[in-house]
Design a protein around this motif. Structure first.
Motif, PDB file in Angstrom:
ATOM      1  N   UNK A  66      -1.820   0.335  12.979  1.00 10.34           N
ATOM      2  CA  UNK A  66      -2.747   0.296  11.874  1.00 10.34           C
ATOM      3  C   UNK A  66      -2.577  -1.031  11.139  1.00 10.34           C
ATOM      4  N   UNK A  67      -3.554  -1.324  10.303  1.00  6.81           N
ATOM      5  CA  UNK A  67      -3.535  -2.579   9.565  1.00  6.81           C
ATOM      6  C   UNK A  67      -2.674  -2.431   8.317  1.00  6.81           C
ATOM      7  N   UNK A  68      -1.601  -3.211   8.237  1.00  3.84           N
ATOM      8  CA  UNK A  68      -0.728  -3.186   7.078  1.00  3.84           C
ATOM      9  C   UNK A  68      -0.898  -4.437   6.240  1.00  3.84           C
ATOM     10  N   UNK A  69      -0.484  -4.350   4.986  1.00  3.62           N
ATOM     11  CA  UNK A  69      -0.456  -5.512   4.094  1.00  3.62           C
ATOM     12  C   UNK A  69       1.003  -5.906   3.907  1.00  3.62           C
ATOM     13  N   UNK A  70       1.336  -7.124   4.308  1.00  2.84           N
ATOM     14  CA  UNK A  70       2.702  -7.625   4.281  1.00  2.84           C
ATOM     15  C   UNK A  70       2.825  -8.747   3.257  1.00  2.84           C
ATOM     16  N   UNK A  71       4.006  -8.894   2.714  1.00  3.10           N
ATOM     17  CA  UNK A  71       4.317 -10.005   1.817  1.00  3.10           C
ATOM     18  C   UNK A  71       5.415 -10.824   2.472  1.00  3.10           C
ATOM     19  N   UNK A  72       5.117 -12.076   2.733  1.00  5.15           N
ATOM     20  CA  UNK A  72       6.041 -12.955   3.475  1.00  5.15           C
ATOM     21  C   UNK A  72       6.489 -12.309   4.782  1.00  5.15           C
ATOM     22  N   UNK A  73       5.544 -11.619   5.423  1.00  2.52           N
ATOM     23  CA  UNK A  73       5.820 -10.994   6.710  1.00  2.52           C
ATOM     24  C   UNK A  73       6.630  -9.723   6.638  1.00  2.52           C
TER      25      UNK A  73
ATOM     26  N   UNK B 199      -3.035   0.032  -1.647  1.00  5.38           N
ATOM     27  CA  UNK B 199      -1.710   0.664  -1.730  1.00  5.38           C
ATOM     28  C   UNK B 199      -1.425   1.520  -0.491  1.00  5.38           C
ATOM     29  N   UNK B 200      -2.476   1.983   0.176  1.00  4.55           N
ATOM     30  CA  UNK B 200      -2.308   2.791   1.386  1.00  4.55           C
ATOM     31  C   UNK B 200      -1.936   1.949   2.591  1.00  4.55           C
ATOM     32  N   UNK B 201      -1.842   0.609   2.412  1.00  3.31           N
ATOM     33  CA  UNK B 201      -1.514  -0.281   3.526  1.00  3.31           C
ATOM     34  C   UNK B 201      -0.196  -1.018   3.325  1.00  3.31           C
ATOM     35  N   UNK B 202       0.459  -0.794   2.184  1.00  2.00           N
ATOM     36  CA  UNK B 202       1.715  -1.491   1.912  1.00  2.00           C
ATOM     37  C   UNK B 202       1.562  -2.402   0.722  1.00  2.00           C
ATOM     38  N   UNK B 203       2.181  -3.597   0.808  1.00  2.00           N
ATOM     39  CA  UNK B 203       2.094  -4.544  -0.291  1.00  2.00           C
ATOM     40  C   UNK B 203       2.943  -4.165  -1.489  1.00  2.00           C
ATOM     41  N   UNK B 204       3.847  -3.197  -1.329  1.00  2.00           N
ATOM     42  CA  UNK B 204       4.705  -2.777  -2.435  1.00  2.00           C
ATOM     43  C   UNK B 204       6.154  -3.162  -2.155  1.00  2.00           C
ATOM     44  N   UNK B 205       6.957  -3.197  -3.212  1.00  2.00           N
ATOM     45  CA  UNK B 205       8.368  -3.534  -3.075  1.00  2.00           C
ATOM     46  C   UNK B 205       9.117  -3.189  -4.345  1.00  2.00           C
ATOM     47  N   UNK B 206      10.436  -3.238  -4.291  1.00  2.00           N
ATOM     48  CA  UNK B 206      11.266  -2.828  -5.411  1.00  2.00           C
ATOM     49  C   UNK B 206      11.497  -3.945  -6.420  1.00  2.00           C
TER      50      UNK B 206
ATOM     51  N   UNK C  41      -0.486   7.685   5.676  1.00  2.00           N
ATOM     52  CA  UNK C  41      -1.600   8.064   6.552  1.00  2.00           C
ATOM     53  C   UNK C  41      -1.622   7.172   7.785  1.00  2.00           C
ATOM     54  N   UNK C  42      -2.067   7.732   8.900  1.00  2.00           N
ATOM     55  CA  UNK C  42      -2.278   6.931  10.100  1.00  2.00           C
ATOM     56  C   UNK C  42      -3.558   6.101  10.004  1.00  2.00           C
ATOM     57  N   UNK C  43      -4.484   6.530   9.167  1.00  2.00           N
ATOM     58  CA  UNK C  43      -5.754   5.816   9.016  1.00  2.00           C
ATOM     59  C   UNK C  43      -5.550   4.520   8.245  1.00  2.00           C
ATOM     60  N   UNK C  44      -6.350   3.528   8.559  1.00  2.00           N
ATOM     61  CA  UNK C  44      -6.325   2.286   7.798  1.00  2.00           C
ATOM     62  C   UNK C  44      -6.793   2.512   6.365  1.00  2.00           C
ATOM     63  N   UNK C  45      -6.338   1.637   5.455  1.00  2.00           N
ATOM     64  CA  UNK C  45      -6.739   1.758   4.054  1.00  2.00           C
ATOM     65  C   UNK C  45      -8.249   1.650   3.898  1.00  2.00           C
ATOM     66  N   UNK C  46      -8.912   0.870   4.760  1.00  2.00           N
ATOM     67  CA  UNK C  46     -10.368   0.736   4.675  1.00  2.00           C
ATOM     68  C   UNK C  46     -11.066   2.047   5.025  1.00  2.00           C
ATOM     69  N   UNK C  47     -10.518   2.775   5.986  1.00  2.00           N
ATOM     70  CA  UNK C  47     -11.086   4.076   6.362  1.00  2.00           C
ATOM     71  C   UNK C  47     -10.930   5.078   5.228  1.00  2.00           C
ATOM     72  N   UNK C  48      -9.747   5.099   4.600  1.00  2.00           N
ATOM     73  CA  UNK C  48      -9.506   6.023   3.487  1.00  2.00           C
ATOM     74  C   UNK C  48     -10.420   5.686   2.305  1.00  2.00           C
ATOM     75  N   UNK C  49     -10.574   4.395   2.013  1.00  2.00           N
ATOM     76  CA  UNK C  49     -11.452   3.991   0.912  1.00  2.00           C
ATOM     77  C   UNK C  49     -12.897   4.397   1.194  1.00  2.00           C
TER      78      UNK C  49
END
Length: 541
Positions: free
Chosen positions: A46-53, A134-141, A169-177
Motif C-alpha cells: 500500500x502507499x505509505x507516507x514516509x519522513x526521511x524514508x 494519517x491513515x498512511x503514516x507520517x507520524x512519529x514520537x 487498514x490495508x486500503x490506501x488512505x485515498x481509498x478510505x478518504x
C-alpha cells in the motif's frame, strides 16, 4: 548577493525576533522530506507516507523550552501539513499545523515550522493533519526531557523507547478518504500495528534494569489495551504530567493519548509477549511484539496474555486511578501541586454533545448539532487580515441545541484568561476521545448518564490528571477545567479520525484586544498565505 526581500532574509529576521523572546534556550534543527513509498505493514502493498524514508517518522528529542526549527519538504503530489499533538504552541497558534491555522505546504514546496516547547515536558507525537493522510503514516514520537537541574521523580531509566500503537487498514488512505467523501462510515480496521509493524516488533532489555516506554495511540478510531507478559508497568507520566506511580498489569490507551510507563526486566531471562488489542469491539483485533532479554534463554512460552475486552467499568476505574503527583516538579522546579485549580472559581460552563447523522443523505458527525466544514482560507489568517465572510464567532452554541445536524464553519468565542469548565456529553454507544490543541486541562470527573450541576459533587478538585486528550465513555460524561491562558485559534476535535474529518470538530477563539507580545506572537514572516489571504503580506522587515 541575495535581495533583502528574499525568503532567506525574511526567515533570518524571524529567527532574530524569536531569539530575543527565548534568548538562552537552545535551537534544534530538523530537515524532513515527506514522500510516498510502498509499505507492507499487514503483508499487502500500500502507499505509505514516509519522513526521511522512515515509517513511522523519526522521533523528535528535545528539552523544555528548546526552539525547534523543522524544515518540511513536501514531495507528495498533494498539499500536506504536520500538526504536533500536545505541543501547546504558546502564543503561537499560527504554527499549530491544522488547516484552521496554517496554510498547507504545496506539492514540491517546503515550509519551516518554528516551534518552542515552552514550559513542557513529557511524551507526545506529531501526525499529518490534512485529508486522510494519517491513515498512511507520517507520524512519529516527540519526547521533551526535563532541564538538567529540574528533579524527575524516578531514576534515569536504562533505556527509553517510543511505542506507537494504532489500528490500521490495508486500503490506501485515498481509498478510505473517497469512501468517507461518498458519505459512508469508516469500516472496521484490518489489524493493529506497533511502530509500523504487525507481530514483528521487539524491544531489547537487560535483566535487572528498568526501561521507559512512551506509548501513544496514533490510530484512527479504536481504544487499545497494552500489556506485557509477566511484567508490571509503573505509570509515571501522562501527556506532560508526572503521575502518582501506580502499577498496572495492562493499560487502556484511547485514540490520541500518550502514556509513559517504567518496566523492570525482573523475570527469568527469555522472550516475553507484548500484546496490543482493541477495546469495546465485538470482534477483538490484536497484535504482538517481543520484550527480548539480552541473555534470553529461549523464545516466548505459552499463549499471549489476555486482556480486558468490552468492560467499561474496568476502564473507568483505571481512568479515575490516574492522578497527578502533587510533590513532583513539572517543567519548572516548583511542585505540580502548587497550582490549586480546585480553588479557582470557573467563569463559564461549556457543554459539548457529540452526535451522528446524515446531511444530504451523507454521513456526518457534529458537536452541538454543528458539523464543521473547512473554509476556503485558514481561520487564523482570516482573523489576522480581517477578511470578512470566512467564519463567524458564535457559529456554534456553548450548549447542545437539540436540533438536527447542519453544516457550518463553527467557531466558539472565549475570553483570554477565563477559567472554564467544559463538559463532554456522550449520548452515543461508543467511546469518544476528545483533544484540545494549545492546552493542557484537568480531568476533574467522569461518570455514566447525563451530566447535571450536582455531578460537580464528585469532582476531584485536588489531584486530577492534567492532559490534552480525554476519553468519554458510552452514554457518559467527562468534565474538565481549563485556564484559557493561550491566545489563539485552537482546534477542539474528536480523535476518531473519520469523525473529525466528517465534522466532529470546531475552533475555540481565545481572544484579547491586546496586541502585546506578552499575549500573542505576530504572524510569522515566513507564513504561507493561501485562499483569500493570497497576495497579502505577513509583516514588513
Amino acid at each position: 548577493m541575495l535581495p533583502l526581500t528574499s525568503p532567506f532574509f525574511a526567515l533570518c529576521a524571524f529567527f532574530c525576533f524569536f531569539s530575543t523572546l527565548s534568548a538562552e534556550n537552545p535551537y534544534r534543527f530538523f530537515t524532513w522530506n515527506v514522500s510516498y513509498a510502498n509499505i507492507y505493514p499487514l503483508g499487502v502493498r500500500q502507499q505509505g507516507i514516509l519522513i526521511n524514508g522512515q515509517f513511522p517518522g523519526p522521533d523528535i528529542h528535545c528539552v523544555t523550552n528548546d526552539n525547534l526549527i523543522i524544515n518540511v519538504f513536501n514531495s507528495l503530489d498533494e498539499p500536506f501539513l504536520i500538526s504536533w499533538n500536545g505541543i501547546q504552541q504558546r502564543r503561537n497558534s499560527y504554527e499549530d499545523g491544522v488547516y484552521g491555522t496554517t496554510c498547507p505546504i504545496p506539492p514540491g514546496k517546503n515550509f519551516t515550522y518554528i516551534l518552542q516547547v515552552k514550559d513542557q515536558i513529557g511524551s507526545f507525537y506529531y501526525f499529518p493533519s490534512l485529508a486522510f493522510h494519517k491513515a498512511a503514516g507520517g507520524f512519529g514520537g516527540i519526547r521533551i526531557l526535563s532541564r538538567p537541574r529540574i528533579p524527575v521523580p524516578f531514576p534515569d531509566p536504562a533505556g527509553d523507547y517510543t511505542v506507537l500503537i494504532g489500528d490500521w487498514y490495508k486500503s490506501n488512505h485515498t481509498t478510505l478518504k473517497a469512501h468517507l467523501d461518498r458519505g459512508k462510515k469508516l469500516p472496521f480496521p484490518d489489524g493493529i500495528l506497533i511502530n509500523g509493524r504487525a507481530n514483528d516488533t521487539s524491544f531489547s532489555v537487560e535483566q535487572g534494569k528498568t526501561y521507559r516506554l512512551r506509548i501513544s495511540n496514533v490510530g484512527l478510531q479504536h481504544s487499545l489495551n497494552f500489556r506485557i507478559q509477566g511484567h508490571k508497568m509503573k505509570l509515571v507520566e501522562v501527556e506532560g504530567t508526572h503521575t502518582l506511580q501506580t502499577t498496572y498489569s495492562s493499560l487502556d490507551v484511547h485514540v490520541g493519548q500518550s502514556y509513559s510507563v517504567l518496566v523492570t526486566a525482573d523475570q527469568p531471562a527469555q522472550d516475553y509477549y507484548i500484546v496490543v488489542s482493541t477495546r469495546f469491539t465485538s470482534r477483538v483485533l490484536a497484535t504482538t511484539g517481543i520484550l527480548r532479554y539480552s541473555n534470553s534463554a529461549g523464545p516466548v512460552k505459552g499463549p499471549p496474555p489476555g486482556g480486558p475486552t468490552i468492560q467499561i467499568d474496568w476502564s473507568l476505574n483505571q481512568a479515575r486511578s490516574i492522578r497527578t503527583n502533587l510533590t513532583a516538579s513539572g517543567p519548572r522546579p516548583n511542585p505540580q501541586g502548587s497550582y490549586h485549580y480546585g480553588l479557582i472559581n470557573t467563569t463559564k460552563t461549556i457543554i459539548l454533545a457529540n452526535s451522528a447523522g446524515q446531511v444530504n443523505r451523507k454521513q456526518r458527525y457534529a458537536v452541538n448539532s454543528v458539523s464543521f466544514v473547512p473554509a476556503d482560507t485558514p481561520l487564523k489568517l482570516a482573523d489576522f487580515f480581517k477578511i470578512g465572510g470566512v467564519f463567524r464567532v458564535g457559529s456554534i452554541s456553548d450548549r447542545p441545541t437539540g436540533g438536527g445536524i447542519y453544516l457550518d464553519t463553527s467557531v466558539m468565542g472565549a475570553d483570554y484568561r477565563a477559567f472554564v469548565e467544559i463538559v463532554f456529553q456522550n449520548n452515543e454507544n461508543i467511546v469518544q476521545s476528545w483533544h484540545i490543541d494549545g492546552y493542557s486541562f484537568f480531568v476533574v470527573g467522569m461518570d455514566g448518564g447525563q451530566w447535571t450541576q450536582s455531578s460537580r459533587n464528585q469532582y476531584n478538585l485536588r489531584d486530577a490528571i492534567a492532559r490534552c486528550t480525554t476519553q468519554v465513555y458510552p452514554y457518559s460524561w467527562t468534565a474538565i477545567y481549563v485556564a484559557l491562558d493561550n491566545v489563539g485559534l485552537w482546534n477542539v476535535r474528536s480523535e476518531f479520525w473519520a469523525r473529525q474529518y466528517l465534522g466532529q470538530q470546531f475552533y475555540l477563539r481565545v481572544y484579547t484586544p491586546s496586541t502585546s507580545l506578552r499575549d500573542e506572537f505576530p504572524i510569522p514572516k515566513n507564513a504561507l498565505l493561501c485562499g483569500r489571504a493570497s497576495g497579502r503580506h505577513t509583516r514588513p522587515l
